[in-house]
Design an enzyme around this catalytic site. Sequence first.
Site, PDB file in Angstrom:
ATOM      1  CE  LYS A  22      -1.582   1.739   4.083  1.00 57.11           C
ATOM      2  NZ  LYS A  22      -1.561   2.913   4.259  1.00 57.11           N
ATOM      3  CG  ASN A  23       2.395   2.834   3.683  1.00 59.23           C
ATOM      4  OD1 ASN A  23       1.308   2.825   3.247  1.00 59.23           O
ATOM      5  ND2 ASN A  23       2.819   2.511   4.685  1.00 59.23           N
ATOM      6  CB  CYS A 117      -5.048   6.266  10.682  1.00 57.69           C
ATOM      7  SG  CYS A 117      -5.440   4.468  10.058  1.00 57.69           S
ATOM      8  NE  ARG A 122      -0.381   9.636  10.796  1.00 54.86           N
ATOM      9  CZ  ARG A 122      -0.676   8.447   9.931  1.00 54.86           C
ATOM     10  NH1 ARG A 122      -1.981   8.013   9.909  1.00 54.86           N
ATOM     11  NH2 ARG A 122       0.192   7.992   9.101  1.00 54.86           N
ATOM     12  CG  ASP A 306       2.334   0.944   9.394  1.00 52.90           C
ATOM     13  OD1 ASP A 306       1.894   1.620  10.273  1.00 52.90           O
ATOM     14  OD2 ASP A 306       2.508   1.150   8.067  1.00 52.90           O
ATOM     15  NE  ARG A 398      -6.966   4.242   5.314  1.00 55.63           N
ATOM     16  CZ  ARG A 398      -6.169   4.723   6.089  1.00 55.63           C
ATOM     17  NH1 ARG A 398      -6.528   4.732   7.522  1.00 55.63           N
ATOM     18  NH2 ARG A 398      -4.988   4.898   5.985  1.00 55.63           N
TER      19      ARG A 398
HETATM   20  C1  UD1 Z   1       3.879   6.514   6.718  1.00 55.81           C
HETATM   21  C2  UD1 Z   1       2.992   5.231   6.542  1.00 55.81           C
HETATM   22  C3  UD1 Z   1       2.406   4.743   7.672  1.00 55.81           C
HETATM   23  C4  UD1 Z   1       3.385   4.535   8.624  1.00 55.81           C
HETATM   24  C5  UD1 Z   1       4.393   5.625   9.045  1.00 55.81           C
HETATM   25  C6  UD1 Z   1       5.619   5.240   9.988  1.00 55.81           C
HETATM   26  C7  UD1 Z   1       2.297   5.921   4.148  1.00 55.81           C
HETATM   27  C8  UD1 Z   1       0.872   6.202   3.502  1.00 55.81           C
HETATM   28  N1  UD1 Z   1       1.834   5.736   5.499  1.00 55.81           N
HETATM   29  O1  UD1 Z   1       3.034   7.584   7.467  1.00 55.81           O
HETATM   30  O2  UD1 Z   1       1.697   3.694   7.321  1.00 55.81           O
HETATM   31  O3  UD1 Z   1       2.930   3.990  10.033  1.00 55.81           O
HETATM   32  O4  UD1 Z   1       4.864   6.241   7.872  1.00 55.81           O
HETATM   33  O5  UD1 Z   1       6.321   4.123   9.316  1.00 55.81           O
HETATM   34  O6  UD1 Z   1       3.161   5.681   3.823  1.00 55.81           O
HETATM   35  N2  UD1 Z   1       5.833  13.979  11.855  1.00 55.81           N
HETATM   36  C9  UD1 Z   1       6.251  15.435  12.108  1.00 55.81           C
HETATM   37  N3  UD1 Z   1       6.119  16.413  11.384  1.00 55.81           N
HETATM   38  C10 UD1 Z   1       5.899  15.842  10.093  1.00 55.81           C
HETATM   39  C11 UD1 Z   1       5.882  14.719   9.399  1.00 55.81           C
HETATM   40  C12 UD1 Z   1       5.737  13.667  10.538  1.00 55.81           C
HETATM   41  O7  UD1 Z   1       6.000  15.528  13.362  1.00 55.81           O
HETATM   42  O8  UD1 Z   1       5.836  16.979   9.069  1.00 55.81           O
HETATM   43  C13 UD1 Z   1       5.798  12.963  13.008  1.00 55.81           C
HETATM   44  C14 UD1 Z   1       4.422  12.560  13.015  1.00 55.81           C
HETATM   45  O9  UD1 Z   1       3.377  13.035  13.651  1.00 55.81           O
HETATM   46  C15 UD1 Z   1       4.774  10.910  13.488  1.00 55.81           C
HETATM   47  C16 UD1 Z   1       6.270  10.665  12.784  1.00 55.81           C
HETATM   48  O10 UD1 Z   1       6.765  11.852  12.492  1.00 55.81           O
HETATM   49  O11 UD1 Z   1       4.671  11.141  14.925  1.00 55.81           O
HETATM   50  C17 UD1 Z   1       6.182   9.630  11.639  1.00 55.81           C
HETATM   51  O12 UD1 Z   1       5.270  10.055  10.746  1.00 55.81           O
HETATM   52  P1  UD1 Z   1       5.638   9.816   9.051  1.00 55.81           P
HETATM   53  O13 UD1 Z   1       6.874   8.949   9.024  1.00 55.81           O
HETATM   54  O14 UD1 Z   1       5.581  11.061   8.607  1.00 55.81           O
HETATM   55  O15 UD1 Z   1       4.527   8.847   8.777  1.00 55.81           O
HETATM   56  P2  UD1 Z   1       3.579   8.830   7.300  1.00 55.81           P
HETATM   57  O16 UD1 Z   1       4.286   9.396   6.327  1.00 55.81           O
HETATM   58  O17 UD1 Z   1       2.387   9.740   8.075  1.00 55.81           O
END
Ligand code: UD1
Length: 425
Positions: A22-23, A117, A122, A306, A398
Amino acid sequence: MEKFLIRGGNRLKGTVKIGGAKNAALKLMAASILSDDKVVLKNVPKIKDVFIMAKVLEELGMKVDLSDSGTTTITPASSLRYEASYELVNQMRASIIVLGPLLAQVGKAHVALPGGCNIGLRKIDFHLRGLEKLGAKIRVKHGFIEAEATVLKGTNIDFNFPSVGATENILMAAVKAKGTTIIKNAAREPEITDLVYFLKQMGAKIDGAGTSCLVIKGVEKLRPTGEYTVVSDRIEAGTFMVVAVLSGGDVLIQNAPLNLMGMIKNKLIDAGVKINETDGGLRVSRNGEIKPLDIATLPYPGFPTDMQAQMMALLSVANGTSIITENVFENRFMLIDELNRMGANIRVQGPHAIVKGVDSLTGASVRVTDLRGGAALVLAGLAAKGVTEVNDVSHIDRGYENFEIKLKSLGADISRLDEQNSPNA
Ligand code: UD1
């Protein structure tokens, strides 16, 4: 709303085939925005998030054909639009990923602030700050991110935390920027590496695939991609490994990307899982009792957040006490109340869940709160005594293709019903 009705206790046996990740698929679809030519992606999973991403691209004027075989053909827009609506972005947070490629391709992007989610704050500050460093002007107004850039210029970006989405957004924006962009403390998840390989196949100049330092030399134009096959889903594979073990069964898992599953594999083996690599796939069964574990989620190559919920379901019936520490998201223990309703003994202390193994779980009516937590409740239901109703399974759809159909083919007693058809209704 739909739900699963599960009669637990069957030992699951047979063969299951893992689909595309998916990702990775979602990001390759978004990266197609950068292409002036048709893109053909193979092994795209037929899951709700992919359907939503297809709608996002169609809203931008692109054409997306999702075939039954998993081959997806994406035709560029004659005139690319730049707005991703709240209606779609609210359904899937990952839609934010169109921001980088839209800026690179049209110089403009209006993207609604994401939903998705409900597993923590996030934030998207790394995405926005990184794009600003590349030269974009960004305003957040009326629930929309409005970004604009006449020209994107290569720069150095050093993340405080290796965010998956921010790494991907910056990467896609930088591919056509003027000059060189260096991303330090980049996330290293295999799905990002898949995106790098895909972009390179389109002619992007990127060094450091799979490492925490990506060096992107901007190019003026990309070339036609040809076909690209999405990497297999390590989380779906891990989920079915837990299915095999928790049910005391013996399952052959085809297309599992074991080379990308280091920590998942190690932890499962520590819990007493037998994994045999055969020509036909991975043969997974239980090696005696389930042993308790300490697990701490971390960015790749650490243990993936995950897989945390599925492991919690497994450890809830381990012979002893486990500690699970969630380091990536601050609110990813929502399934605990539901598991406890099924007889589990789990309590939370800050970022730690203390899981005291019980002899067995008992069927109950539970509600899905997020994608992986939902899968974990299904796994718990398969192992529980009696009937479990897993309500609101749309979150599970999803990210898992034909979840209950695959489980049924292994001998699970599971059916999908409208919530009105509840025996308790
Ligand atoms: C992606 C994956 C999700 C997985 C996650 C971590 C997809 C579609 N989803 O989510 O399945 O669980 O990686 O492996 O690929 N953060 C900040 N600021 C930012 C961005 C992130 O503080 O600008 C924090 C988030 O709040 C979270 C952490 O960093 O606590 C990790 O988030 P991130 O790695 O960005 O996850 P996603 O890309 O949302």
